[in-house]
Write a protein that holds these residues in place. Sequence first.
Motif, PDB file in Angstrom:
ATOM      1  N   ASP A 283      -7.390   3.442  -6.323  1.00  0.00           N
ATOM      2  CA  ASP A 283      -8.630   3.616  -5.555  1.00  0.00           C
ATOM      3  C   ASP A 283      -8.448   3.126  -4.123  1.00  0.00           C
ATOM      4  O   ASP A 283      -7.753   2.139  -3.880  1.00  0.00           O
ATOM      5  N   GLU A 284      -9.121   3.826  -3.211  1.00  0.00           N
ATOM      6  CA  GLU A 284      -9.166   3.408  -1.799  1.00  0.00           C
ATOM      7  C   GLU A 284      -9.691   1.965  -1.745  1.00  0.00           C
ATOM      8  O   GLU A 284     -10.673   1.645  -2.433  1.00  0.00           O
ATOM      9  N   GLY A 285      -9.026   1.115  -1.003  1.00  0.00           N
ATOM     10  CA  GLY A 285      -9.502  -0.263  -0.854  1.00  0.00           C
ATOM     11  C   GLY A 285      -8.773  -1.255  -1.748  1.00  0.00           C
ATOM     12  O   GLY A 285      -8.872  -2.458  -1.547  1.00  0.00           O
ATOM     13  N   LYS A 286      -8.019  -0.744  -2.717  1.00  0.00           N
ATOM     14  CA  LYS A 286      -7.293  -1.657  -3.618  1.00  0.00           C
ATOM     15  C   LYS A 286      -6.172  -2.350  -2.840  1.00  0.00           C
ATOM     16  O   LYS A 286      -5.409  -1.686  -2.146  1.00  0.00           O
ATOM     17  N   SER A 287      -6.077  -3.655  -2.969  1.00  0.00           N
ATOM     18  CA  SER A 287      -4.980  -4.333  -2.271  1.00  0.00           C
ATOM     19  C   SER A 287      -3.720  -4.236  -3.114  1.00  0.00           C
ATOM     20  O   SER A 287      -3.780  -4.205  -4.347  1.00  0.00           O
ATOM     21  N   GLY A 288      -2.604  -4.137  -2.445  1.00  0.00           N
ATOM     22  CA  GLY A 288      -1.314  -4.082  -3.146  1.00  0.00           C
ATOM     23  C   GLY A 288      -0.843  -2.683  -3.474  1.00  0.00           C
ATOM     24  O   GLY A 288       0.303  -2.503  -3.885  1.00  0.00           O
ATOM     25  N   GLY A 289      -1.695  -1.661  -3.286  1.00  0.00           N
ATOM     26  CA  GLY A 289      -1.288  -0.278  -3.573  1.00  0.00           C
ATOM     27  C   GLY A 289      -0.822   0.443  -2.323  1.00  0.00           C
ATOM     28  O   GLY A 289      -0.874  -0.094  -1.206  1.00  0.00           O
TER      29      GLY A 289
END
Length: 188
Positions: free
Chosen positions: A63-69
């Motif tokens: 998902d947009e906004g996920k940290s680490g991706g």
Amino acid sequence: MNSKIMKVATIYSTMTGRLKGEDVKETVRKLGDIAGIFEDQNAVKTMDMDMLAYRVESHHPVDEGKSGGLFFGTSYLQAGKVGSEYFMTKGHFHSNRDTAEYYWCISGQGCLLLMDEEGEVTAESMEEGSLHYIPGNIAHRIANTGDSELVVGACWPSDAGHDYGTIAESGFSYRLFDVDGVPTLRKG
Ligand code: S6P
Ligand code: ZN
């Protein structure tokens, strides 16, 4: 353990940049969507607003906004000019400012404009195989300076986000024009 070797659901062409399959989204920008970014607004008025300016295929495994991706995409910017200013992307800072990005040129001829928050601009020429590291806190925009489509790959953090508003308001402090066939930066 699942001992079966899985077939991937998304395919990337290293030749063309084309992305197909699962989690691939397409964003289309017609000239009418970006008309305001060009200097010569009289020239814009004479052009077909339905004309394709650029399109982006991107792979969103998280998902947009996920940290680490990470996200991964290919931009296809058409050749053309508004007056003598080359077709270009809207350009943006990342909303989460301190997030970097890689660009690489797959085909065509172009220029990457980079601008810091004080309005200092640098530019890098793009040609097949050129690799561009965009540090955090730097706005980025590409312009097509050639006669064929400019195809550019990109990879950026999934929590970078896009701040288009700052550029929509103040623009880049330099623009790129065709002056007697030579890409030339001009303040404005
Ligand atoms: C995303 C990355 C690119 C651009 C694309 C279109 O962070 O920089 O995928 O989105 O080149 O440019 P713009 O400025 O319209 O988003
Ligand atoms: Zn970006």
